[in-house]
Design an enzyme around this catalytic site. Structure first.
Site, PDB file in Angstrom:
ATOM      1  N   LYS A 108       0.826  -1.218   0.000  1.00  0.00           N
ATOM      2  CA  LYS A 108       0.000   0.000   0.000  1.00  0.00           C
ATOM      3  C   LYS A 108       0.851   1.255   0.000  1.00  0.00           C
ATOM      4  O   LYS A 108       0.451   2.264  -0.568  1.00  0.00           O
ATOM      5  CB  LYS A 108      -0.964  -0.003   1.199  1.00  0.00           C
ATOM      6  CG  LYS A 108      -2.131  -0.961   0.992  1.00  0.00           C
ATOM      7  CD  LYS A 108      -3.343  -0.530   1.778  1.00  0.00           C
ATOM      8  CE  LYS A 108      -4.528  -1.434   1.495  1.00  0.00           C
ATOM      9  NZ  LYS A 108      -5.612  -1.267   2.450  1.00  0.00           N
ATOM     10  N   LYS A 156      -4.260 -10.187  -6.592  1.00  0.00           N
ATOM     11  CA  LYS A 156      -5.543 -10.594  -6.011  1.00  0.00           C
ATOM     12  C   LYS A 156      -6.674  -9.681  -6.486  1.00  0.00           C
ATOM     13  O   LYS A 156      -6.452  -8.508  -6.784  1.00  0.00           O
ATOM     14  CB  LYS A 156      -5.462 -10.629  -4.479  1.00  0.00           C
ATOM     15  CG  LYS A 156      -5.515  -9.292  -3.820  1.00  0.00           C
ATOM     16  CD  LYS A 156      -5.753  -9.389  -2.306  1.00  0.00           C
ATOM     17  CE  LYS A 156      -5.762  -7.973  -1.757  1.00  0.00           C
ATOM     18  NZ  LYS A 156      -6.029  -7.791  -0.385  1.00  0.00           N
ATOM     19  N   LYS A 200     -11.134  -4.421  -4.600  1.00  0.00           N
ATOM     20  CA  LYS A 200     -12.059  -3.309  -4.905  1.00  0.00           C
ATOM     21  C   LYS A 200     -11.326  -2.170  -5.583  1.00  0.00           C
ATOM     22  O   LYS A 200     -11.887  -1.427  -6.355  1.00  0.00           O
ATOM     23  CB  LYS A 200     -12.655  -2.740  -3.609  1.00  0.00           C
ATOM     24  CG  LYS A 200     -13.434  -3.688  -2.769  1.00  0.00           C
ATOM     25  CD  LYS A 200     -13.934  -2.961  -1.506  1.00  0.00           C
ATOM     26  CE  LYS A 200     -14.394  -3.922  -0.447  1.00  0.00           C
ATOM     27  NZ  LYS A 200     -13.380  -4.238   0.557  1.00  0.00           N
TER      28      LYS A 200
END
Ligand code: TYM
Length: 333
Positions: free
Chosen positions: A117, A199, A202
């Site tokens: 992230k 993966k 969203k």
């Protein structure tokens, strides 16, 4: 079985957008089943975790309520399970602070999700993103959870929660139950349909890679038909066939069939028949939930009344653990 003898399950979900098929197969669907299997289940929407990435406030509120409605539509039973919104139980932040002081910089630096992230949001590597695992450990430890069912991507976070619990218990005696991760056999890592090496998420920029649980049947069919596979045509699990492996994993999770059964079913048929079959299975699985969801989400008063009534139930459990931990470290009660 008496309530206190039941094993406790705890899991939470971020509500930064509509749930994906990955959330559904890797987590939500299994969690709804666990409430029928004699566990004492506590689930929540992790809206505080969502703030580690910049959110549009009105959207975060909307997605939180929609996510709440989705779990009710899936059959979450509030007579058996506690289901609340994390920010409505302030004990999570309080215990998180304590745990911050028992967690090392080095171990947080090694977290895969932090590395991913912070690379993705290089302009906003905030302290919350870094100490995210301490808040997650607080979520788990407050409820004295025995098991934490999650998809494979969250396993490392459950492991650090275990390390923190063991460290704290090592100093102060048995304060926290040391939790164990519970990872499903199929669906634990649903990959993007466009890039089967990453993966399904969203936040995927390519929305064709991500099936949302609210996608309509035509969209689901279109996305599966476009799913990236390989230059072969055989429906077989194997190396270099990540796209097909992912589709087989989804089909196995939805239908309950084994990989051998799937290979036999599509022997000699090719991807042209396999992809629409996976789409049909997913459409049939989601359709009845989508119908119930539309009714529940439209009833705003019911939703609000419901989540408001759940927070105090969670808080009653969380408060006990927090008080114990505060006392142990020397805070005046
Ligand atoms: P989150 O919101 O990213 O995902 C919620 C759940 O869905 C699973 N999941 C997947 N499973 C299979 N394939 C995928 N592509 C996929 N994407 C997501 C996740 O593993 C998870 O089980 N940090 C957590 C939320 C959290 C939490 C907690 C979880 C906060 N506190 C305490 C357990 C216990 C997260 O961001 O999950």
């Amino acid at each position: 079985m008496e309530n206190q003898e039941k094993k406790r399950i705890l899991s939470m979900y971020q509500c930064t957008g509509t749930f994906t098929l990955g959330n559904y197969l890797g987590a939500l669907r299994n969690h709804i089943k666990l409430q029928e299997e004699g566990y004492d289940c506590v689930y929540a929407l992790a809206d505080l975790h969502a703030l580690t990435v910049r959110q549009v406030p009105a959207e975060l509120r909307k997605y939180t309520k929609e996510a709440y409605a989705w779990l009710l539509a899936m059959g979450l039973d509030l007579s058996k399970t506690i289901f609340f919104i994390q920010s409505q139980v302030p004990e999570h932040c309080q215990l998180a602070w304590l745990l911050n002081c028992y967690t090392q910089f080095g171990e947080l630096s090694r977290m895969t999700q932090f590395k991913d992230k912070s690379a993705k949001h290089a302009d906003n590597i905030n302290a919350g993103l870094f100490t995210y695992p301490c808040l997650m450990a607080a979520d788990i430890l407050l409820y004295q959870a025995d098991y934490v069912p999650v998809g494979a991507d969250q396993k490392q976070h459950v492991e650090i929660a275990r390390d923190i619990a063991e460290r704290f218990n090592g100093i102060y005696g048995d304060v926290f139950t040391v939790p164990e991760p519970m990872i499903p056999k199929h669906g634990a890592r649903v990959m993007s349909l466009q890039n089967p090496l990453s993966k399904m998420s969203k936040s995927d920029e390519n929305q064709n890679g991500n099936i949302s649980v609210l996608d309509d049947p035509d969209t689901i069919m279109r996305k599966f038909k476009r799913a990236k596979t390989d230059s072969g045509s055989e429906v077989r699990f194997g190396e270099g066939k990540e796209g097909v492996n992912n589709l087989m994993g989804i089909y196995a999770a939805v239908t309950g069939k084994s990989f051998d059964e799937i290979e036999a079913e599509f022997a000699g048929k090719g991807y042209g028949e396999f992809k629409p079959a996976v789409a049909e299975a997913v459409i049939a699985e989601l359709r009845p939930i989508q119908e119930r969801y539309r009714e529940i989400v439209a009833d705003k008063a019911y939703l609000e009344e419901t989540y408001r009534a759940q927070a105090p139930k969670a808080q009653a459990i969380a408060r006990r653990t927090l008080s114990k931990a505060m006392k142990k470290v020397g805070l005046v009660q």
